[in-house]
Design a protein around this motif. Structure first.
Motif, PDB file in Angstrom:
ATOM      1  N   LYS A  38      -6.896  -5.020 -16.768  1.00  0.00           N
ATOM      2  CA  LYS A  38      -6.661  -3.651 -17.208  1.00  0.00           C
ATOM      3  C   LYS A  38      -6.853  -3.559 -18.711  1.00  0.00           C
ATOM      4  O   LYS A  38      -6.435  -4.445 -19.455  1.00  0.00           O
ATOM      5  CB  LYS A  38      -5.231  -3.248 -16.817  1.00  0.00           C
ATOM      6  CG  LYS A  38      -4.801  -1.871 -17.265  1.00  0.00           C
ATOM      7  CD  LYS A  38      -3.496  -1.399 -16.643  1.00  0.00           C
ATOM      8  CE  LYS A  38      -2.340  -2.328 -16.790  1.00  0.00           C
ATOM      9  NZ  LYS A  38      -1.058  -1.729 -16.351  1.00  0.00           N
ATOM     10  N   ASN A  51      -3.130  -1.517  -6.901  1.00  0.00           N
ATOM     11  CA  ASN A  51      -3.113  -0.104  -7.275  1.00  0.00           C
ATOM     12  C   ASN A  51      -1.829   0.279  -7.997  1.00  0.00           C
ATOM     13  O   ASN A  51      -1.855   1.041  -8.967  1.00  0.00           O
ATOM     14  CB  ASN A  51      -3.313   0.783  -6.046  1.00  0.00           C
ATOM     15  CG  ASN A  51      -4.745   0.773  -5.568  1.00  0.00           C
ATOM     16  OD1 ASN A  51      -5.648   0.518  -6.346  1.00  0.00           O
ATOM     17  ND2 ASN A  51      -4.943   1.022  -4.295  1.00  0.00           N
ATOM     18  N   ASP A  52      -0.685  -0.231  -7.552  1.00  0.00           N
ATOM     19  CA  ASP A  52       0.580   0.055  -8.236  1.00  0.00           C
ATOM     20  C   ASP A  52       0.568  -0.487  -9.653  1.00  0.00           C
ATOM     21  O   ASP A  52       1.028   0.164 -10.579  1.00  0.00           O
ATOM     22  CB  ASP A  52       1.759  -0.546  -7.456  1.00  0.00           C
ATOM     23  CG  ASP A  52       1.957   0.108  -6.105  1.00  0.00           C
ATOM     24  OD1 ASP A  52       1.538   1.267  -5.951  1.00  0.00           O
ATOM     25  OD2 ASP A  52       2.510  -0.555  -5.226  1.00  0.00           O
ATOM     26  N   TRP A  53       0.048  -1.694  -9.833  1.00  0.00           N
ATOM     27  CA  TRP A  53      -0.003  -2.319 -11.165  1.00  0.00           C
ATOM     28  C   TRP A  53      -0.930  -1.561 -12.100  1.00  0.00           C
ATOM     29  O   TRP A  53      -0.613  -1.372 -13.268  1.00  0.00           O
ATOM     30  CB  TRP A  53      -0.439  -3.773 -11.023  1.00  0.00           C
ATOM     31  CG  TRP A  53      -0.437  -4.526 -12.294  1.00  0.00           C
ATOM     32  CD1 TRP A  53       0.664  -5.007 -12.969  1.00  0.00           C
ATOM     33  CD2 TRP A  53      -1.573  -4.879 -13.097  1.00  0.00           C
ATOM     34  NE1 TRP A  53       0.259  -5.646 -14.105  1.00  0.00           N
ATOM     35  CE2 TRP A  53      -1.118  -5.579 -14.220  1.00  0.00           C
ATOM     36  CE3 TRP A  53      -2.936  -4.670 -12.956  1.00  0.00           C
ATOM     37  CZ2 TRP A  53      -1.959  -6.073 -15.195  1.00  0.00           C
ATOM     38  CZ3 TRP A  53      -3.780  -5.169 -13.925  1.00  0.00           C
ATOM     39  CH2 TRP A  53      -3.296  -5.853 -15.042  1.00  0.00           C
ATOM     40  N   ASN A 103      -1.712   1.631 -11.943  1.00  0.00           N
ATOM     41  CA  ASN A 103      -1.248   2.998 -12.217  1.00  0.00           C
ATOM     42  C   ASN A 103      -0.048   3.067 -13.137  1.00  0.00           C
ATOM     43  O   ASN A 103       0.177   4.093 -13.775  1.00  0.00           O
ATOM     44  CB  ASN A 103      -0.920   3.703 -10.892  1.00  0.00           C
ATOM     45  CG  ASN A 103      -2.173   4.019 -10.114  1.00  0.00           C
ATOM     46  OD1 ASN A 103      -3.237   4.199 -10.686  1.00  0.00           O
ATOM     47  ND2 ASN A 103      -2.047   4.081  -8.805  1.00  0.00           N
ATOM     48  N   LYS A 104       0.756   2.018 -13.227  1.00  0.00           N
ATOM     49  CA  LYS A 104       1.910   2.079 -14.123  1.00  0.00           C
ATOM     50  C   LYS A 104       1.500   1.854 -15.563  1.00  0.00           C
ATOM     51  O   LYS A 104       0.529   1.163 -15.858  1.00  0.00           O
ATOM     52  CB  LYS A 104       3.004   1.094 -13.706  1.00  0.00           C
ATOM     53  CG  LYS A 104       2.715  -0.349 -13.969  1.00  0.00           C
ATOM     54  CD  LYS A 104       3.906  -1.194 -13.573  1.00  0.00           C
ATOM     55  CE  LYS A 104       3.604  -2.643 -13.852  1.00  0.00           C
ATOM     56  NZ  LYS A 104       4.709  -3.493 -13.486  1.00  0.00           N
ATOM     57  N   LYS A 105       2.243   2.452 -16.482  1.00  0.00           N
ATOM     58  CA  LYS A 105       1.883   2.355 -17.914  1.00  0.00           C
ATOM     59  C   LYS A 105       2.671   1.282 -18.603  1.00  0.00           C
ATOM     60  O   LYS A 105       3.658   0.830 -18.264  1.00  0.00           O
ATOM     61  CB  LYS A 105       2.144   3.684 -18.611  1.00  0.00           C
ATOM     62  CG  LYS A 105       1.186   4.736 -18.132  1.00  0.00           C
ATOM     63  CD  LYS A 105       1.351   5.978 -18.917  1.00  0.00           C
ATOM     64  CE  LYS A 105       0.339   7.014 -18.493  1.00  0.00           C
ATOM     65  NZ  LYS A 105       0.398   8.195 -19.239  1.00  0.00           N
TER      66      LYS A 105
END
Length: 50
Positions: free
Chosen positions: A21, A44-46, A48-50
């Protein structure tokens, strides 16, 4: 070296994914890369988190 890592991940008993990322630094504004190895369901969870 990257080829060796990918081969190791594919030959293990569990299926893993390496996610990369690009994150912008709040201080300098420069972009850095953050890498993590995880199960494919968690990617996907990783990302999408900031």
């Amino acid at each position: 070296m990257a080829k060796k890592t990918v081969a190791t991940l594919q030959s293990s008993s569990k299926r893993l994914t390496k996610a990369i990322k690009m994150v912008k630094s709040p201080k300098t504004g420069a972009y850095t890369f953050v890498e993590s190895v995880m199960a494919p369901e968690m990617v996907n969870d990783w990302l999408n988190k900031k």
